[in-house]
Design an enzyme around this catalytic site. Structure first.
Site, PDB file in Angstrom:
ATOM      1  N   HIS A   1       0.456  -1.047  -0.419  1.00 33.75           N
ATOM      2  CA  HIS A   1       0.128   0.330  -0.115  1.00 33.75           C
ATOM      3  C   HIS A   1       0.823   1.235  -0.356  1.00 33.75           C
ATOM      4  CE1 HIS A   1      -3.970  -1.396   0.603  1.00 33.75           C
ATOM      5  NE2 HIS A   1      -3.507  -1.613   1.449  1.00 33.75           N
TER       6      HIS A   1
ATOM      7  N   CYS B   1       0.724   1.659  -6.204  1.00 33.66           N
ATOM      8  CA  CYS B   1       0.010   2.601  -6.849  1.00 33.66           C
ATOM      9  C   CYS B   1       0.647   3.932  -6.894  1.00 33.66           C
ATOM     10  CB  CYS B   1      -1.480   2.511  -6.514  1.00 33.66           C
ATOM     11  SG  CYS B   1      -1.750   3.553  -4.789  1.00 33.66           S
TER      12      CYS B   1
ATOM     13  N   ARG C   1       0.812   2.812 -11.814  1.00 32.49           N
ATOM     14  CA  ARG C   1       1.362   1.891 -10.666  1.00 32.49           C
ATOM     15  C   ARG C   1       2.853   2.545 -11.030  1.00 32.49           C
ATOM     16  NH1 ARG C   1      -3.457   0.888  -9.772  1.00 32.49           N
ATOM     17  NH2 ARG C   1      -3.995  -1.573 -10.158  1.00 32.49           N
TER      18      ARG C   1
END
Lengths: 230, 57
Positions: free
Chosen positions: A124, A198, A207
């Site tokens: 994340h 991301c 990305r």
């Protein structure tokens, strides 16, 4: 309640205030509460690993094979000094939503640690502890150190992060093959590392990808690698 | 809406205030425990993998 103009206006106002309160609560949940939960979960996973490794002491006489990777289970700890002096996160097998809420996720089907091919990991950028918040600061020469309880693996990042599209799945090939062929620093098979997250931080349109190659390995009984000691 | 709830709560003003507080906390708990965890994967922050733009799976 009689249906007066005053009553209607009041009810609409109350609904607006309620919706606003809901949105504020959702932001608190995303910014704060997911981080609290993820840090707790990641500490648990790291604790699980350290307990498991402590129970099976490493003997230099017969080096045990590293444990198999089980879906949803942690199998390694990653250290990246560039992301923080104390930055260390568990790596779990698989990249499902649940895996990524407990740590970093190893793409199932990509190479194992230190093996020929591409050890690919996703994490994340934002929410759930923000593990890859400072991903863009990664650059050539940065060390990514991993341990599976038996061996320390030191990978070295080769290029600044490469910005690409979500369907650019070639980046995690054994020999990375991004859509933009000039982006990959590699031309021959080797022992590679791929990190993905991301971009933009709160978006999902692109990305960010960082590649490294295996620089050195050493058994855990020799202590931490030099990259973590300095 | 809130006035209607207030009028239908039992007891005097203090008891009603206490019940209101408990109700509000219960709603926040339900939101954090079940509603937001359900809704959060529908938001884009989970898409950190290269897989054609789907969810992180």
């Amino acid at each position: 309640m009689t249906l007066t103009v005053r009553g209607i206006v009041r009810t609409i106002s109350e609904l607006c205030v309620t919706a606003g309160a809901l949105i504020v609560l959702l932001v608190v949940y995303l910014l704060f509460w997911t981080g609290v939960r993820a840090n707790h979960a990641m500490d648990d996973e790291v604790g699980t690993l350290q307990d498991r490794w402590a129970r099976t002491p490493v003997s230099s006489a017969a080096t045990p094979a590293p444990a198999a990777y089980h879906d949803g289970q942690p199998f390694a700890i990653m250290y990246v000094r560039r992301l923080g002096a104390d930055w260390h996160k568990p790596v779990l097998e698989g990249t499902s939503t649940d895996d990524l809420q407990h740590g970093l996720g190893h793409y199932a089907g990509t190479a194992h640690l230190g093996a020929q091919g591409n050890f690919a990991v996703a994490g994340h950028r934002r929410t759930y502890g923000d593990p890859f918040e400072d991903f863009p600061t990664l650059g050539p020469g940065d060390k990514v150190v991993l341990t599976d309880g038996v061996t320390w693996y030191t990978y070295v990042i080769d290029k600044p992060p490469y910005l690409t599209l979500p369907d650019d799945i070639g980046v995690i090939n054994p020999l990375p093959a991004p859509l933009d062929r000039s982006a990959t620093p590699y031309t021959a098979p080797g022992r590679y590392l791929t990190l993905t997250t991301c971009d933009p931080p709160w978006g999902h349109s692109h990305r960010l990808v960082a590649w490294g190659h295996l620089d050195s390995t050493q058994p855990v009984e020799q202590g931490m690698p030099r990259a973590l000691l300095s | 809406m809130y006035g209607w709830i207030w009028r239908h709560l039992p007891g005097n003003a203090w008891v009603r205030a206490l019940i209101s507080l408990v109700l509000a906390l219960a709603i926040v708990f339900v939101l954090f425990q079940w509603v937001f965890p359900w809704a959060e994967p529908l938001l884009p922050f989970n898409d950190v993998t290269v897989n054609g733009g789907g969810n992180a799976g």
